[in-house]
Design a protein around this motif. Structure first.
Motif, PDB file in Angstrom:
ATOM      1  N   CYS A   1     -10.618  -0.522  -9.525  1.00 29.86           N
ATOM      2  CA  CYS A   1     -11.161  -1.673  -8.781  1.00 29.86           C
ATOM      3  C   CYS A   1     -10.534  -1.810  -7.318  1.00 29.86           C
ATOM      4  O   CYS A   1      -9.516  -2.070  -7.317  1.00 29.86           O
ATOM      5  N   SER A   2     -11.376  -1.419  -6.347  1.00 30.75           N
ATOM      6  CA  SER A   2     -10.466  -1.488  -4.894  1.00 30.75           C
ATOM      7  C   SER A   2     -10.378  -2.720  -4.516  1.00 30.75           C
ATOM      8  O   SER A   2      -9.152  -3.142  -3.930  1.00 30.75           O
ATOM      9  N   THR A   3     -11.163  -3.657  -4.858  1.00 34.66           N
ATOM     10  CA  THR A   3     -10.776  -4.972  -4.609  1.00 34.66           C
ATOM     11  C   THR A   3      -9.452  -5.592  -5.109  1.00 34.66           C
ATOM     12  O   THR A   3      -8.788  -6.249  -4.667  1.00 34.66           O
ATOM     13  N   CYS A   4      -9.247  -5.274  -6.619  1.00 37.51           N
ATOM     14  CA  CYS A   4      -8.094  -5.884  -7.145  1.00 37.51           C
ATOM     15  C   CYS A   4      -6.899  -5.021  -6.483  1.00 37.51           C
ATOM     16  O   CYS A   4      -5.912  -5.640  -6.178  1.00 37.51           O
ATOM     17  N   ARG A   5      -7.062  -3.705  -5.970  1.00 43.41           N
ATOM     18  CA  ARG A   5      -6.117  -3.253  -5.352  1.00 43.41           C
ATOM     19  C   ARG A   5      -5.595  -3.760  -4.065  1.00 43.41           C
ATOM     20  O   ARG A   5      -4.327  -3.787  -3.644  1.00 43.41           O
ATOM     21  N   ARG A   6      -6.469  -4.016  -3.270  1.00 43.04           N
ATOM     22  CA  ARG A   6      -6.292  -5.200  -1.839  1.00 43.04           C
ATOM     23  C   ARG A   6      -5.606  -6.053  -2.327  1.00 43.04           C
ATOM     24  O   ARG A   6      -4.886  -6.615  -1.452  1.00 43.04           O
ATOM     25  N   ALA A   7      -5.990  -6.947  -3.464  1.00 38.34           N
ATOM     26  CA  ALA A   7      -5.285  -8.044  -3.766  1.00 38.34           C
ATOM     27  C   ALA A   7      -3.929  -7.945  -4.068  1.00 38.34           C
ATOM     28  O   ALA A   7      -3.144  -8.783  -3.747  1.00 38.34           O
ATOM     29  N   ILE A   8      -3.716  -7.079  -4.779  1.00 36.56           N
ATOM     30  CA  ILE A   8      -2.310  -6.606  -5.308  1.00 36.56           C
ATOM     31  C   ILE A   8      -1.431  -6.278  -4.036  1.00 36.56           C
ATOM     32  O   ILE A   8      -0.220  -6.770  -4.001  1.00 36.56           O
ATOM     33  N   LYS A   9      -1.822  -5.496  -3.042  1.00 41.25           N
ATOM     34  CA  LYS A   9      -1.256  -5.168  -1.823  1.00 41.25           C
ATOM     35  C   LYS A   9      -0.976  -6.511  -1.180  1.00 41.25           C
ATOM     36  O   LYS A   9       0.206  -6.609  -0.381  1.00 41.25           O
ATOM     37  N   TRP A  10      -2.044  -7.370  -1.135  1.00 37.45           N
ATOM     38  CA  TRP A  10      -1.743  -8.703  -0.316  1.00 37.45           C
ATOM     39  C   TRP A  10      -0.601  -9.632  -0.895  1.00 37.45           C
ATOM     40  O   TRP A  10       0.175 -10.098  -0.181  1.00 37.45           O
ATOM     41  N   LEU A  11      -0.668  -9.424  -2.254  1.00 42.02           N
ATOM     42  CA  LEU A  11       0.364 -10.375  -2.852  1.00 42.02           C
ATOM     43  C   LEU A  11       1.708  -9.849  -2.577  1.00 42.02           C
ATOM     44  O   LEU A  11       2.846 -10.680  -2.361  1.00 42.02           O
ATOM     45  N   LYS A  12       1.865  -8.607  -2.685  1.00 47.90           N
ATOM     46  CA  LYS A  12       3.190  -7.887  -2.358  1.00 47.90           C
ATOM     47  C   LYS A  12       3.649  -8.086  -1.089  1.00 47.90           C
ATOM     48  O   LYS A  12       4.546  -8.332  -0.792  1.00 47.90           O
ATOM     49  N   ASN A  13       2.767  -7.880  -0.155  1.00 40.83           N
ATOM     50  CA  ASN A  13       2.960  -8.106   1.256  1.00 40.83           C
ATOM     51  C   ASN A  13       3.454  -9.594   1.729  1.00 40.83           C
ATOM     52  O   ASN A  13       4.432  -9.630   2.564  1.00 40.83           O
ATOM     53  N   ASN A  14       2.887 -10.363   0.872  1.00 39.90           N
ATOM     54  CA  ASN A  14       3.247 -11.871   1.155  1.00 39.90           C
ATOM     55  C   ASN A  14       4.378 -12.319   0.154  1.00 39.90           C
ATOM     56  O   ASN A  14       4.678 -13.448   0.127  1.00 39.90           O
ATOM     57  N   ASP A  15       5.117 -11.383  -0.568  1.00 41.26           N
ATOM     58  CA  ASP A  15       6.348 -11.763  -1.359  1.00 41.26           C
ATOM     59  C   ASP A  15       6.045 -12.873  -2.318  1.00 41.26           C
ATOM     60  O   ASP A  15       6.699 -13.741  -2.823  1.00 41.26           O
TER      61      ASP A  15
END
Length: 121
Positions: A9-23
């Motif tokens: 799921c590309s939306t899931c991957r975007r959410a994971i990236k966002w969470l990681k980028n925001n620590d």
């Protein structure tokens, strides 16, 4: 905090990236292998005010069952169906507490819930 996700799921991957980028620490859970419990889904539905917000209406599974059939399901049938067929659950599905769920990924909404109000929920 648990993030129920689906690897393709590309939306899931975007959410994971966002969470990681925001620590933001989270536990990544495969939605298909370990879907949210019926109790968690019911709590999310109650918080959102309508069970329809939990549905992945653009998915093949939803279309194959049909919106009319799903609308006519009792709550018991509906939540059992979500647990049996987790592809029906809108993703990503983030569980922070029984008072804080995020379904689908909208960056503004996630920032509001997880960054601006980090002391709540």
């Amino acid at each position: 905090m648990k993030l129920f996700s689906y690897s393709s799921c590309s939306t899931c991957r975007r959410a994971i990236k966002w969470l990681k980028n925001n620590d933001i620490a989270f536990k990544l859970i495969d939605l298909l292998k370990f879907p949210p419990s019926k109790e968690i889904l019911i709590s999310a539905s109650e918080l959102y005010g309508d069970r329809k917000y939990l549905l992945n209406t653009s998915g093949v599974m939803y279309r194959s069952i049909g919106s009319d059939v799903i609308k006519k399901m009792t709550d018991k049938e509906f939540f059992e169906q979500l647990c049996m067929e987790p592809r029906l659950i809108k993703r990503p599905f983030l569980y922070k507490s029984n008072k804080c769920f995020l379904v689908g990924f909208k960056e503004e909404k996630w920032a509001e819930k997880l960054l601006l109000n980090s002391h709540e929920g």
